[in-house]
Write an enzyme that holds these catalytic residues in place. Structure first.
Site, short mmCIF file in Angstrom:
data_model
loop_
_atom_site.label_atom_id
_atom_site.label_comp_id
_atom_site.label_asym_id
_atom_site.label_seq_id
_atom_site.Cartn_x
_atom_site.Cartn_y
_atom_site.Cartn_z
N LYS A 175 28.05 -36.90 44.76
CA LYS A 175 28.33 -36.39 46.11
C LYS A 175 27.03 -36.07 46.84
O LYS A 175 26.04 -35.70 46.23
CB LYS A 175 29.17 -35.12 46.01
N THR A 208 30.64 -23.60 53.57
CA THR A 208 30.88 -24.72 52.64
C THR A 208 31.21 -24.22 51.23
O THR A 208 31.07 -24.97 50.27
CB THR A 208 29.64 -25.65 52.58
N GLY A 210 33.14 -23.83 48.14
CA GLY A 210 34.30 -24.49 47.55
C GLY A 210 34.49 -25.94 47.94
O GLY A 210 35.53 -26.54 47.62
N THR A 211 33.49 -26.55 48.58
CA THR A 211 33.66 -27.95 48.99
C THR A 211 33.90 -28.87 47.78
O THR A 211 34.74 -29.77 47.83
CB THR A 211 32.43 -28.48 49.77
N GLY A 212 33.11 -28.64 46.72
CA GLY A 212 33.19 -29.52 45.55
C GLY A 212 34.54 -29.43 44.86
O GLY A 212 35.15 -30.45 44.50
N CYS A 213 35.04 -28.19 44.70
CA CYS A 213 36.34 -28.00 44.04
C CYS A 213 37.44 -28.64 44.87
O CYS A 213 38.33 -29.34 44.36
CB CYS A 213 36.65 -26.51 43.88
N1 LIG Z 1 27.95 -30.34 55.71
C1 LIG Z 1 28.82 -31.26 55.31
N2 LIG Z 1 29.39 -32.13 56.20
C2 LIG Z 1 30.28 -33.06 55.79
N3 LIG Z 1 30.65 -33.22 54.50
C3 LIG Z 1 30.11 -32.41 53.58
C4 LIG Z 1 29.17 -31.39 53.92
N4 LIG Z 1 28.83 -30.72 52.77
C5 LIG Z 1 29.53 -31.29 51.77
N5 LIG Z 1 30.28 -32.33 52.24
C6 LIG Z 1 31.18 -33.18 51.45
O1 LIG Z 1 31.95 -32.31 50.63
C7 LIG Z 1 32.20 -32.92 49.35
C8 LIG Z 1 31.65 -31.99 48.26
O2 LIG Z 1 30.25 -32.20 48.18
P1 LIG Z 1 29.17 -31.15 47.70
O3 LIG Z 1 27.95 -31.93 47.39
O4 LIG Z 1 29.07 -30.05 48.72
O5 LIG Z 1 29.86 -30.57 46.41
P2 LIG Z 1 29.43 -29.37 45.50
O6 LIG Z 1 27.99 -29.06 45.68
O7 LIG Z 1 29.89 -29.71 44.13
O8 LIG Z 1 30.27 -28.17 46.06
P3 LIG Z 1 30.34 -26.68 45.40
O9 LIG Z 1 29.16 -25.96 45.90
O10 LIG Z 1 31.63 -26.19 45.92
O11 LIG Z 1 30.29 -26.85 43.92
C9 LIG Z 1 31.51 -34.28 49.42
O12 LIG Z 1 32.47 -35.25 49.83
C10 LIG Z 1 30.44 -34.09 50.48
O13 LIG Z 1 30.03 -35.31 51.09
C1 LIG Z 2 35.33 -20.25 39.84
C2 LIG Z 2 34.39 -21.17 40.55
N1 LIG Z 2 34.44 -22.48 40.26
C3 LIG Z 2 33.60 -23.34 40.89
C4 LIG Z 2 32.71 -22.88 41.84
C5 LIG Z 2 31.76 -23.86 42.52
O1 LIG Z 2 31.94 -23.89 43.86
C6 LIG Z 2 32.71 -21.49 42.13
N2 LIG Z 2 31.86 -20.97 43.06
N3 LIG Z 2 33.56 -20.67 41.46
#
Ligand SMILES: Nc1ncnc2c1ncn2[C@@H]1O[C@H](COP(=O)(O)OP(=O)(O)OP(=O)(O)O)[C@@H](O)[C@H]1O
Ligand SMILES: Cc1ncc(CO)c(N)n1
Length: 317
Positions: A175, A208, A210-213
Protein backbone atom coordinates in the site's frame (compact mmCIF):
# COMPACT_ATOMS: atom_id res chain seq x y z
CA UNK A 1 -30.92 -14.58 0.63
CA UNK A 2 -27.36 -15.91 1.01
CA UNK A 3 -25.59 -14.78 4.15
CA UNK A 4 -21.85 -14.42 3.61
CA UNK A 5 -19.76 -14.51 6.78
CA UNK A 6 -16.41 -12.79 7.34
CA UNK A 7 -14.10 -13.24 10.31
CA UNK A 8 -11.57 -10.79 11.71
CA UNK A 9 -8.77 -12.03 13.96
CA UNK A 10 -7.34 -8.83 15.38
CA UNK A 11 -6.92 -6.43 18.29
CA UNK A 12 -9.61 -4.24 19.82
CA UNK A 13 -9.28 -0.45 19.42
CA UNK A 14 -11.29 1.20 22.19
CA UNK A 15 -11.48 4.35 20.05
CA UNK A 16 -13.39 2.47 17.36
CA UNK A 17 -11.43 3.63 14.29
CA UNK A 18 -9.04 0.72 13.74
CA UNK A 19 -8.74 -2.98 14.68
CA UNK A 20 -11.75 -5.20 15.29
CA UNK A 21 -14.11 -2.24 15.41
CA UNK A 22 -13.08 -0.90 11.98
CA UNK A 23 -13.33 -4.42 10.53
CA UNK A 24 -16.84 -5.14 11.84
CA UNK A 25 -18.12 -1.72 10.69
CA UNK A 26 -16.69 -2.36 7.23
CA UNK A 27 -18.15 -5.88 7.02
CA UNK A 28 -21.57 -4.55 8.00
CA UNK A 29 -21.45 -1.68 5.50
CA UNK A 30 -20.46 -4.05 2.70
CA UNK A 31 -23.24 -6.51 3.44
CA UNK A 32 -21.40 -9.41 5.08
CA UNK A 33 -22.03 -10.89 8.52
CA UNK A 34 -19.07 -10.02 10.74
CA UNK A 35 -17.46 -12.24 13.40
CA UNK A 36 -14.38 -11.63 15.55
CA UNK A 37 -11.58 -13.36 17.41
CA UNK A 38 -9.90 -10.81 19.70
CA UNK A 39 -6.13 -11.26 20.10
CA UNK A 40 -5.40 -8.23 22.28
CA UNK A 41 -7.19 -5.31 23.83
CA UNK A 42 -5.71 -1.86 23.31
CA UNK A 43 -6.56 1.28 25.23
CA UNK A 44 -6.47 3.68 22.31
CA UNK A 45 -7.96 6.92 21.02
CA UNK A 46 -7.21 9.50 18.32
CA UNK A 47 -4.17 10.68 20.33
CA UNK A 48 -2.39 7.32 20.45
CA UNK A 49 -2.14 3.95 22.17
CA UNK A 50 -2.25 4.16 25.97
CA UNK A 51 -2.11 0.41 26.72
CA UNK A 52 -1.74 -3.04 25.09
CA UNK A 53 -3.15 -6.17 26.77
CA UNK A 54 -2.68 -9.42 24.82
CA UNK A 55 -5.25 -12.16 25.41
CA UNK A 56 -4.10 -15.53 26.77
CA UNK A 57 -3.33 -18.34 24.32
CA UNK A 58 -6.30 -20.26 25.76
CA UNK A 59 -8.74 -17.38 25.20
CA UNK A 60 -7.65 -17.05 21.57
CA UNK A 61 -7.76 -20.81 20.93
CA UNK A 62 -11.26 -21.04 22.38
CA UNK A 63 -12.59 -18.19 20.25
CA UNK A 64 -11.09 -19.81 17.13
CA UNK A 65 -12.65 -23.16 18.06
CA UNK A 66 -16.05 -21.56 18.67
CA UNK A 67 -15.99 -20.13 15.15
CA UNK A 68 -14.45 -23.26 13.60
CA UNK A 69 -17.02 -25.64 15.05
CA UNK A 70 -20.13 -23.68 14.14
CA UNK A 71 -19.65 -20.64 11.91
CA UNK A 72 -17.20 -21.30 9.05
CA UNK A 73 -16.27 -17.97 7.46
CA UNK A 74 -16.38 -17.38 3.68
CA UNK A 75 -13.27 -15.21 4.11
CA UNK A 76 -11.13 -13.98 6.98
CA UNK A 77 -8.60 -11.30 7.76
CA UNK A 78 -5.89 -11.03 10.37
CA UNK A 79 -4.81 -7.73 11.91
CA UNK A 80 -2.86 -7.10 15.12
CA UNK A 81 -1.48 -10.48 16.25
CA UNK A 82 1.12 -9.16 18.72
CA UNK A 83 3.37 -12.22 19.26
CA UNK A 84 4.89 -15.24 17.52
CA UNK A 85 2.82 -17.53 19.77
CA UNK A 86 -0.45 -15.90 18.72
CA UNK A 87 0.57 -16.07 15.05
CA UNK A 88 1.25 -19.81 15.34
CA UNK A 89 -2.11 -20.41 17.08
CA UNK A 90 -3.94 -18.53 14.33
CA UNK A 91 -2.04 -20.33 11.55
CA UNK A 92 -2.86 -23.71 13.15
CA UNK A 93 -6.59 -22.86 13.27
CA UNK A 94 -6.62 -21.76 9.61
CA UNK A 95 -5.15 -25.16 8.71
CA UNK A 96 -7.27 -27.23 11.09
CA UNK A 97 -10.54 -25.73 9.89
CA UNK A 98 -9.35 -25.41 6.26
CA UNK A 99 -10.37 -21.75 6.11
CA UNK A 100 -9.91 -20.17 2.71
CA UNK A 101 -9.73 -16.64 1.32
CA UNK A 102 -7.29 -15.41 3.94
CA UNK A 103 -6.24 -11.75 3.99
CA UNK A 104 -3.20 -10.99 6.16
CA UNK A 105 -2.74 -7.36 7.18
CA UNK A 106 0.71 -7.60 8.80
CA UNK A 107 0.06 -4.89 11.41
CA UNK A 108 3.31 -3.93 13.13
CA UNK A 109 3.28 -0.32 14.31
CA UNK A 110 0.38 2.07 14.99
CA UNK A 111 0.55 5.45 13.20
CA UNK A 112 1.65 7.13 16.46
CA UNK A 113 4.62 4.72 16.76
CA UNK A 114 3.29 2.16 19.32
CA UNK A 115 4.43 -1.40 18.64
CA UNK A 116 1.57 -3.79 17.88
CA UNK A 117 3.82 -6.74 16.93
CA UNK A 118 6.87 -7.96 18.83
CA UNK A 119 10.13 -8.04 16.88
CA UNK A 120 10.48 -11.83 17.24
CA UNK A 121 7.07 -12.29 15.62
CA UNK A 122 8.17 -11.16 12.14
CA UNK A 123 9.79 -14.57 11.53
CA UNK A 124 6.59 -16.38 12.58
CA UNK A 125 4.59 -14.12 10.26
CA UNK A 126 6.86 -15.04 7.35
CA UNK A 127 7.09 -18.78 8.00
CA UNK A 128 3.72 -19.69 9.56
CA UNK A 129 1.14 -17.24 8.27
CA UNK A 130 2.19 -15.84 4.90
CA UNK A 131 2.16 -19.27 3.20
CA UNK A 132 -1.57 -19.45 4.07
CA UNK A 133 -2.43 -16.00 2.75
CA UNK A 134 -4.36 -15.24 -0.43
CA UNK A 135 -3.58 -11.56 -0.05
CA UNK A 136 -1.03 -9.87 2.21
CA UNK A 137 -1.38 -6.08 2.57
CA UNK A 138 1.77 -4.48 4.06
CA UNK A 139 2.25 -0.72 4.11
CA UNK A 140 5.70 0.46 3.05
CA UNK A 141 7.47 0.11 6.46
CA UNK A 142 5.88 -3.35 6.92
CA UNK A 143 6.96 -4.40 3.41
CA UNK A 144 10.51 -3.29 4.28
CA UNK A 145 10.47 -5.33 7.51
CA UNK A 146 9.12 -8.43 5.74
CA UNK A 147 11.37 -8.24 2.69
CA UNK A 148 14.53 -6.90 4.34
CA UNK A 149 14.73 -4.39 1.46
CA UNK A 150 14.57 -0.62 1.52
CA UNK A 151 11.79 0.86 -0.57
CA UNK A 152 12.74 4.15 -2.18
CA UNK A 153 11.05 4.06 -5.58
CA UNK A 154 8.71 1.96 -7.70
CA UNK A 155 11.54 -0.39 -8.74
CA UNK A 156 12.44 -1.25 -5.13
CA UNK A 157 8.75 -1.62 -4.28
CA UNK A 158 8.45 -4.23 -7.03
CA UNK A 159 11.53 -6.03 -5.71
CA UNK A 160 10.06 -6.08 -2.18
CA UNK A 161 6.76 -7.45 -3.54
CA UNK A 162 8.65 -10.24 -5.35
CA UNK A 163 10.59 -11.10 -2.19
CA UNK A 164 7.42 -11.28 -0.05
CA UNK A 165 5.71 -13.39 -2.74
CA UNK A 166 8.51 -15.96 -2.31
CA UNK A 167 7.23 -16.64 1.24
CA UNK A 168 4.25 -18.42 -0.34
CA UNK A 169 1.38 -15.93 -0.31
CA UNK A 170 -0.65 -15.76 -3.53
CA UNK A 171 -0.93 -11.98 -3.85
CA UNK A 172 1.15 -9.18 -2.35
CA UNK A 173 -0.38 -5.72 -2.12
CA UNK A 174 2.07 -3.01 -1.01
CA UNK A 175 0.00 0.00 0.00
CA UNK A 176 1.12 3.53 -0.72
CA UNK A 177 -0.53 5.49 2.08
CA UNK A 178 2.88 6.30 3.60
CA UNK A 179 4.39 7.88 0.52
CA UNK A 180 4.97 11.61 0.74
CA UNK A 181 4.63 14.36 -1.84
CA UNK A 182 2.80 12.22 -4.37
CA UNK A 183 -0.32 13.28 -6.19
CA UNK A 184 -1.81 9.80 -5.97
CA UNK A 185 -2.10 7.14 -3.27
CA UNK A 186 -0.91 4.14 -5.27
CA UNK A 187 -1.10 0.52 -4.12
CA UNK A 188 0.89 -2.13 -5.98
CA UNK A 189 -0.45 -5.67 -6.44
CA UNK A 190 1.82 -8.56 -7.42
CA UNK A 191 0.26 -11.96 -8.16
CA UNK A 192 3.52 -13.77 -8.92
CA UNK A 193 3.30 -12.86 -12.62
CA UNK A 194 2.12 -9.32 -13.15
CA UNK A 195 2.08 -6.02 -11.33
CA UNK A 196 -1.09 -3.93 -11.17
CA UNK A 197 -1.34 -0.44 -9.70
CA UNK A 198 -4.48 0.83 -7.97
CA UNK A 199 -4.32 4.61 -7.66
CA UNK A 200 -6.55 7.27 -6.27
CA UNK A 201 -6.11 10.99 -5.68
CA UNK A 202 -4.10 11.49 -2.50
CA UNK A 203 -6.31 13.26 0.04
CA UNK A 204 -4.72 15.79 2.35
CA UNK A 205 -6.00 15.05 5.83
CA UNK A 206 -4.77 14.01 9.27
CA UNK A 207 -7.81 11.75 9.76
CA UNK A 208 -6.30 8.48 8.60
CA UNK A 209 -6.51 6.37 11.74
CA UNK A 210 -7.50 2.84 10.73
CA UNK A 211 -7.04 3.15 6.97
CA UNK A 212 -5.08 -0.11 6.73
CA UNK A 213 -7.57 -2.15 8.77
CA UNK A 214 -10.54 -0.71 6.90
CA UNK A 215 -8.93 -1.38 3.51
CA UNK A 216 -8.10 -5.02 4.34
CA UNK A 217 -11.58 -5.57 5.84
CA UNK A 218 -13.15 -4.27 2.61
CA UNK A 219 -10.99 -6.68 0.56
CA UNK A 220 -12.15 -9.50 2.86
CA UNK A 221 -15.80 -8.48 2.44
CA UNK A 222 -15.43 -8.67 -1.33
CA UNK A 223 -13.73 -12.07 -1.23
CA UNK A 224 -16.40 -13.40 1.17
CA UNK A 225 -19.03 -12.53 -1.45
CA UNK A 226 -17.17 -14.28 -4.24
CA UNK A 227 -15.42 -11.36 -5.93
CA UNK A 228 -12.03 -12.03 -7.51
CA UNK A 229 -8.96 -10.58 -5.78
CA UNK A 230 -8.76 -7.80 -8.35
CA UNK A 231 -12.45 -6.91 -7.96
CA UNK A 232 -12.24 -7.04 -4.15
CA UNK A 233 -9.27 -4.66 -4.20
CA UNK A 234 -11.10 -2.23 -6.50
CA UNK A 235 -14.03 -2.28 -4.11
CA UNK A 236 -11.72 -1.73 -1.12
CA UNK A 237 -9.94 1.17 -2.79
CA UNK A 238 -13.24 2.88 -3.46
CA UNK A 239 -14.46 2.18 0.07
CA UNK A 240 -11.32 3.63 1.72
CA UNK A 241 -11.21 6.63 -0.62
CA UNK A 242 -14.77 7.57 0.35
CA UNK A 243 -14.00 6.92 4.05
CA UNK A 244 -10.95 9.22 3.99
CA UNK A 245 -12.61 11.88 1.80
CA UNK A 246 -15.45 12.47 4.24
CA UNK A 247 -13.93 12.36 7.76
CA UNK A 248 -16.01 12.45 10.94
CA UNK A 249 -13.94 15.08 12.78
CA UNK A 250 -14.10 13.36 16.15
CA UNK A 251 -11.35 13.32 18.79
CA UNK A 252 -8.56 15.88 18.96
CA UNK A 253 -5.81 13.84 17.28
CA UNK A 254 -5.72 11.66 14.16
CA UNK A 255 -9.40 10.91 13.72
CA UNK A 256 -10.98 7.76 12.28
CA UNK A 257 -12.15 7.35 8.72
CA UNK A 258 -15.86 7.41 7.92
CA UNK A 259 -17.17 3.88 7.50
CA UNK A 260 -20.60 5.17 6.40
CA UNK A 261 -19.30 7.28 3.52
CA UNK A 262 -19.13 4.65 0.76
CA UNK A 263 -22.67 3.28 1.20
CA UNK A 264 -24.13 6.77 1.63
CA UNK A 265 -22.51 7.69 -1.68
CA UNK A 266 -23.90 4.57 -3.32
CA UNK A 267 -27.39 5.29 -1.98
CA UNK A 268 -27.20 8.90 -3.15
CA UNK A 269 -26.21 7.70 -6.61
CA UNK A 270 -29.14 5.27 -6.77
CA UNK A 271 -31.54 7.95 -5.52
CA UNK A 272 -30.35 10.28 -8.27
CA UNK A 273 -30.90 7.57 -10.86
CA UNK A 274 -34.43 6.86 -9.64
CA UNK A 275 -35.22 10.60 -9.52
CA UNK A 276 -34.02 10.95 -13.09
CA UNK A 277 -36.20 8.05 -14.17
CA UNK A 278 -39.19 9.67 -12.47
CA UNK A 279 -38.46 13.01 -14.17
CA UNK A 280 -38.35 11.18 -17.43
CA UNK A 281 -41.67 9.39 -17.06
CA UNK A 282 -43.52 12.35 -15.52
CA UNK A 283 -42.47 14.43 -18.50
CA UNK A 284 -44.74 12.16 -20.56
CA UNK A 285 -41.91 10.23 -22.12
CA UNK A 286 -40.07 13.37 -23.09
CA UNK A 287 -36.44 12.88 -22.27
CA UNK A 288 -34.71 15.81 -20.65
CA UNK A 289 -31.27 14.46 -21.29
CA UNK A 290 -31.07 10.93 -22.48
CA UNK A 291 -27.34 10.88 -22.08
CA UNK A 292 -27.34 12.05 -18.48
CA UNK A 293 -30.02 9.55 -17.50
CA UNK A 294 -28.09 6.76 -19.19
CA UNK A 295 -24.89 7.65 -17.39
CA UNK A 296 -26.63 7.66 -14.01
CA UNK A 297 -28.31 4.35 -14.74
CA UNK A 298 -25.02 2.77 -15.71
CA UNK A 299 -23.41 4.05 -12.53
CA UNK A 300 -25.98 2.19 -10.49
CA UNK A 301 -24.53 -1.21 -11.33
CA UNK A 302 -22.39 -2.69 -8.54
CA UNK A 303 -19.12 -2.43 -10.42
CA UNK A 304 -19.31 1.09 -11.72
CA UNK A 305 -20.66 3.01 -8.81
CA UNK A 306 -18.12 5.32 -7.54
CA UNK A 307 -18.62 8.01 -5.04
CA UNK A 308 -16.78 11.33 -4.87
CA UNK A 309 -13.51 10.13 -6.23
CA UNK A 310 -12.02 8.05 -9.03
CA UNK A 311 -9.78 5.03 -8.71
CA UNK A 312 -7.42 4.30 -11.57
CA UNK A 313 -6.16 0.82 -12.32
CA UNK A 314 -3.34 0.00 -14.65
CA UNK A 315 -1.04 -2.89 -15.43
CA UNK A 316 2.65 -2.22 -14.95
CA UNK A 317 5.20 -3.41 -17.57
N1 LIG B 1 -4.10 10.36 2.18
C1 LIG B 1 -4.63 9.36 1.49
N2 LIG B 1 -5.38 9.59 0.38
C2 LIG B 1 -5.93 8.57 -0.32
N3 LIG B 1 -5.75 7.27 0.00
C3 LIG B 1 -5.00 6.98 1.07
C4 LIG B 1 -4.40 7.99 1.88
N4 LIG B 1 -3.73 7.38 2.91
C5 LIG B 1 -3.91 6.06 2.75
N5 LIG B 1 -4.65 5.80 1.64
C6 LIG B 1 -5.06 4.48 1.15
O1 LIG B 1 -5.56 3.76 2.27
C7 LIG B 1 -5.22 2.37 2.17
C8 LIG B 1 -4.42 1.98 3.41
O2 LIG B 1 -3.07 2.40 3.21
P1 LIG B 1 -2.04 2.79 4.34
O3 LIG B 1 -0.70 2.75 3.69
O4 LIG B 1 -2.47 4.07 5.00
O5 LIG B 1 -2.24 1.61 5.36
P2 LIG B 1 -1.64 1.42 6.80
O6 LIG B 1 -0.43 2.25 6.98
O7 LIG B 1 -1.50 -0.05 6.98
O8 LIG B 1 -2.78 1.96 7.74
P3 LIG B 1 -2.77 1.88 9.36
O9 LIG B 1 -1.98 3.02 9.83
O10 LIG B 1 -4.22 1.96 9.67
O11 LIG B 1 -2.14 0.58 9.74
C9 LIG B 1 -4.45 2.25 0.86
O12 LIG B 1 -5.36 1.88 -0.17
C10 LIG B 1 -3.90 3.64 0.62
O13 LIG B 1 -3.61 3.91 -0.74
C1 LIG C 1 -5.99 -2.69 17.49
C2 LIG C 1 -5.30 -2.02 16.35
N1 LIG C 1 -5.06 -2.73 15.23
C3 LIG C 1 -4.44 -2.14 14.18
C4 LIG C 1 -4.04 -0.83 14.25
C5 LIG C 1 -3.31 -0.20 13.06
O1 LIG C 1 -3.99 0.87 12.55
C6 LIG C 1 -4.32 -0.11 15.44
N2 LIG C 1 -3.97 1.20 15.57
N3 LIG C 1 -4.95 -0.74 16.46
Amino acid sequence: MSVYKALTIAGSDSGGGAGIQADLKTFQELGVYGMSVITAVTAQNTLGVQGVYPMSAEAIEQQLASIGEDLPPNALKTGMLFSGDIIRIVAAAIQTYKWERVVVDPVMIAKGGASLLQQEAVEAMIHSLLPLADVVTPNIPEAEALSGLQITDSESRQQAAKQIHLYGCKNVMIKGGHEVNTEHATDLLYDGKTFTEFSSRRLVTKHTHGTGCTFAAAVTSGLAQGLTTNEAIQLAKRFIQAAIADPLHIGSGHGPTNHWAYQRGVRASITRTVANELDRTSAGGQLKSDKAVGAEANAASFDDIFVNEDVFIRGVR
